[in-house]
Write a protein that holds these residues in place. Structure first.
Motif, PDB file in Angstrom:
ATOM      1  N   UNK A 111       0.858  -1.174   0.000  1.00 31.73           N
ATOM      2  CA  UNK A 111       0.000   0.000   0.000  1.00 31.73           C
ATOM      3  C   UNK A 111       0.895   1.223   0.000  1.00 31.73           C
ATOM      4  N   UNK A 112       0.496   2.220  -0.766  1.00 30.87           N
ATOM      5  CA  UNK A 112       1.222   3.484  -0.816  1.00 30.87           C
ATOM      6  C   UNK A 112       0.364   4.561  -0.158  1.00 30.87           C
ATOM      7  N   UNK A 113       0.989   5.437   0.586  1.00 29.42           N
ATOM      8  CA  UNK A 113       0.284   6.612   1.086  1.00 29.42           C
ATOM      9  C   UNK A 113       1.061   7.839   0.619  1.00 29.42           C
ATOM     10  N   UNK A 114       0.437   8.650  -0.240  1.00 33.66           N
ATOM     11  CA  UNK A 114       1.112   9.771  -0.882  1.00 33.66           C
ATOM     12  C   UNK A 114       0.557  11.085  -0.342  1.00 33.66           C
ATOM     13  N   UNK A 115       1.441  11.958   0.136  1.00 32.49           N
ATOM     14  CA  UNK A 115       1.053  13.269   0.683  1.00 32.49           C
ATOM     15  C   UNK A 115       2.118  14.296   0.316  1.00 32.49           C
ATOM     16  N   UNK A 116       1.725  15.556   0.241  1.00 32.71           N
ATOM     17  CA  UNK A 116       2.702  16.626   0.062  1.00 32.71           C
ATOM     18  C   UNK A 116       3.389  16.894   1.389  1.00 32.71           C
ATOM     19  N   UNK A 117       4.725  16.841   1.363  1.00 32.52           N
ATOM     20  CA  UNK A 117       5.512  17.157   2.563  1.00 32.52           C
ATOM     21  C   UNK A 117       5.940  18.614   2.559  1.00 32.52           C
ATOM     22  N   UNK A 118       5.728  19.297   1.458  1.00 41.85           N
ATOM     23  CA  UNK A 118       6.079  20.700   1.271  1.00 41.85           C
ATOM     24  C   UNK A 118       5.702  21.075  -0.146  1.00 41.85           C
ATOM     25  N   UNK A 119       5.828  22.339  -0.502  1.00 41.37           N
ATOM     26  CA  UNK A 119       5.415  22.760  -1.840  1.00 41.37           C
ATOM     27  C   UNK A 119       6.240  22.120  -2.948  1.00 41.37           C
ATOM     28  N   UNK A 120       7.455  21.675  -2.631  1.00 40.50           N
ATOM     29  CA  UNK A 120       8.330  21.084  -3.643  1.00 40.50           C
ATOM     30  C   UNK A 120       8.776  19.673  -3.282  1.00 40.50           C
ATOM     31  N   UNK A 121       8.026  19.006  -2.418  1.00 41.87           N
ATOM     32  CA  UNK A 121       8.384  17.631  -2.057  1.00 41.87           C
ATOM     33  C   UNK A 121       7.126  16.796  -1.839  1.00 41.87           C
ATOM     34  N   UNK A 122       7.038  15.725  -2.608  1.00 34.91           N
ATOM     35  CA  UNK A 122       5.934  14.776  -2.503  1.00 34.91           C
ATOM     36  C   UNK A 122       6.458  13.537  -1.790  1.00 34.91           C
ATOM     37  N   UNK A 123       5.769  13.126  -0.742  1.00 29.38           N
ATOM     38  CA  UNK A 123       6.226  12.005   0.082  1.00 29.38           C
ATOM     39  C   UNK A 123       5.366  10.779  -0.191  1.00 29.38           C
ATOM     40  N   UNK A 124       6.031   9.640  -0.392  1.00 30.41           N
ATOM     41  CA  UNK A 124       5.349   8.361  -0.575  1.00 30.41           C
ATOM     42  C   UNK A 124       5.807   7.404   0.513  1.00 30.41           C
ATOM     43  N   UNK A 125       4.893   7.048   1.411  1.00 28.74           N
ATOM     44  CA  UNK A 125       5.169   6.015   2.406  1.00 28.74           C
ATOM     45  C   UNK A 125       4.665   4.682   1.871  1.00 28.74           C
ATOM     46  N   UNK A 126       5.432   3.634   2.094  1.00 24.42           N
ATOM     47  CA  UNK A 126       5.130   2.297   1.577  1.00 24.42           C
ATOM     48  C   UNK A 126       5.101   1.347   2.763  1.00 24.42           C
ATOM     49  N   UNK A 132      10.129   4.902   2.800  1.00 31.36           N
ATOM     50  CA  UNK A 132       9.642   6.231   2.433  1.00 31.36           C
ATOM     51  C   UNK A 132      10.448   6.756   1.249  1.00 31.36           C
ATOM     52  N   UNK A 133       9.729   7.211   0.234  1.00 30.14           N
ATOM     53  CA  UNK A 133      10.355   7.852  -0.919  1.00 30.14           C
ATOM     54  C   UNK A 133       9.985   9.330  -0.917  1.00 30.14           C
ATOM     55  N   UNK A 134      10.943  10.188  -1.274  1.00 26.26           N
ATOM     56  CA  UNK A 134      10.716  11.628  -1.342  1.00 26.26           C
ATOM     57  C   UNK A 134      10.999  12.105  -2.762  1.00 26.26           C
ATOM     58  N   UNK A 135      10.005  12.715  -3.395  1.00 22.61           N
ATOM     59  CA  UNK A 135      10.128  13.206  -4.758  1.00 22.61           C
ATOM     60  C   UNK A 135      10.334  14.723  -4.708  1.00 22.61           C
ATOM     61  N   UNK A 136      11.506  15.162  -5.169  1.00 22.51           N
ATOM     62  CA  UNK A 136      11.919  16.555  -5.022  1.00 22.51           C
ATOM     63  C   UNK A 136      11.794  17.308  -6.341  1.00 22.51           C
ATOM     64  N   UNK A 137      11.057  18.414  -6.325  1.00 20.77           N
ATOM     65  CA  UNK A 137      10.850  19.235  -7.515  1.00 20.77           C
ATOM     66  C   UNK A 137      11.857  20.384  -7.533  1.00 20.77           C
ATOM     67  N   UNK A 138      12.397  20.657  -8.726  1.00 22.91           N
ATOM     68  CA  UNK A 138      13.259  21.813  -8.914  1.00 22.91           C
ATOM     69  C   UNK A 138      14.606  21.725  -8.226  1.00 22.91           C
ATOM     70  N   UNK A 139      15.067  20.517  -7.926  1.00 22.29           N
ATOM     71  CA  UNK A 139      16.334  20.383  -7.209  1.00 22.29           C
ATOM     72  C   UNK A 139      17.132  19.189  -7.707  1.00 22.29           C
TER      73      UNK A 139
END
Length: 246
Positions: A111-126, A132-139
């Protein structure tokens, strides 16, 4: 005198045309700050999603037997390493997570739980392996300074409405839980596509392209599907386990 007048008129007209083209291209005024990943999101990926295993059941719902390399573009060295795999000899502790790294985790039933951790980081807990995966925008440039880890560093962007993630800086792990190796030079490119069926069901399809110059002879391409469910329904965090499917 006439020739000079024509030259001036032509020059003025040319400058006016150039200014008009520049304005059309957005060059007339300084550009504002780029949108954050959250503001630019074309799709809402947040919520809880569960794996739907519709194919390759024996490779995902079970730990494949040693020597099961179907569909894997392995070179001879990787085959040799995987052929000597013995789950009983896997070290305890953190090394049990070799099969839960970013190059493989999306194929582990979870199961994945996806939430915004900040305006430029999307967090996926598994929940499988409690990762935990962190998707970083603009960096994207920040990847070079990151310490290698199971989930590595993920640079994210929105491409034609879909989320694109490129992950590097990985610790060596297993592409498949039967000891098939990937190296620290592995690159994982993923495309996340969310859509809704006429009956209202929401789906998330993740297409992955794994490249590894050390162990693979070509790209390893996979596609997995997740269905949206009520928040945290059936959430079941488990430790990393080398001898179990999840």
């Amino acid at each position: 005198m006439l020739t000079r007048s024509l030259l001036v008129v032509t020059l003025v007209a040319g400058l006016s045309l150039s200014a008009g083209l520049q304005a059309q291209r957005g060059g007339g005024a300084p550009a504002g700050p780029p949108q954050s990943g959250r503001a630019a999101a074309a799709d809402d990926l947040t919520g809880t999603w569960v794996s739907v295993v519709a194919e390759h059941w024996h490779l995902r719902m079970l730990v494949p037997p040693r020597g099961e390399f179907a569909m894997l573009p392995l070179n001879q060295n990787a085959r040799k390493m995987a052929a000597s795999w013995d789950p009983a000899k896997e070290p305890a502790g953190d090394e049990q997570c070799k099969g839960y790294g970013a190059a493989a985790i999306m194929r582990v039933p979870s199961r994945l739980d996806i939430r915004w951790a900040g305006d430029n980081q999307l967090r996926m807990d598994i929940d499988s392996g409690t990762q935990t995966r962190l998707f970083n925008f603009g960096a994207a440039a920040a990847a070079a300074s990151q310490v290698p880890s199971w989930q590595g560093y993920s640079a994210a962007s929105w491409v034609r409405g879909d989320l694109q993630v490129v992950t590097t800086r990985l610790r060596p792990g297993y592409l498949r839980k039967n000891g098939v190796p990937y190296s620290d030079q592995t690159r994982v490119e993923e495309h996340f596509d969310r859509f809704t069926e006429p009956n209202g069901d929401n789906w998330l399809v993740v297409d992955s392209i794994v490249t590894d110059p050390v162990n693979l002879t070509g790209p390893y391409v996979t596609s997995v599907a997740f269905k949206k469910i009520p928040d945290k329904q059936g959430w079941d965090p488990t430790p990393c386990r080398a001898n179990e499917a999840r």
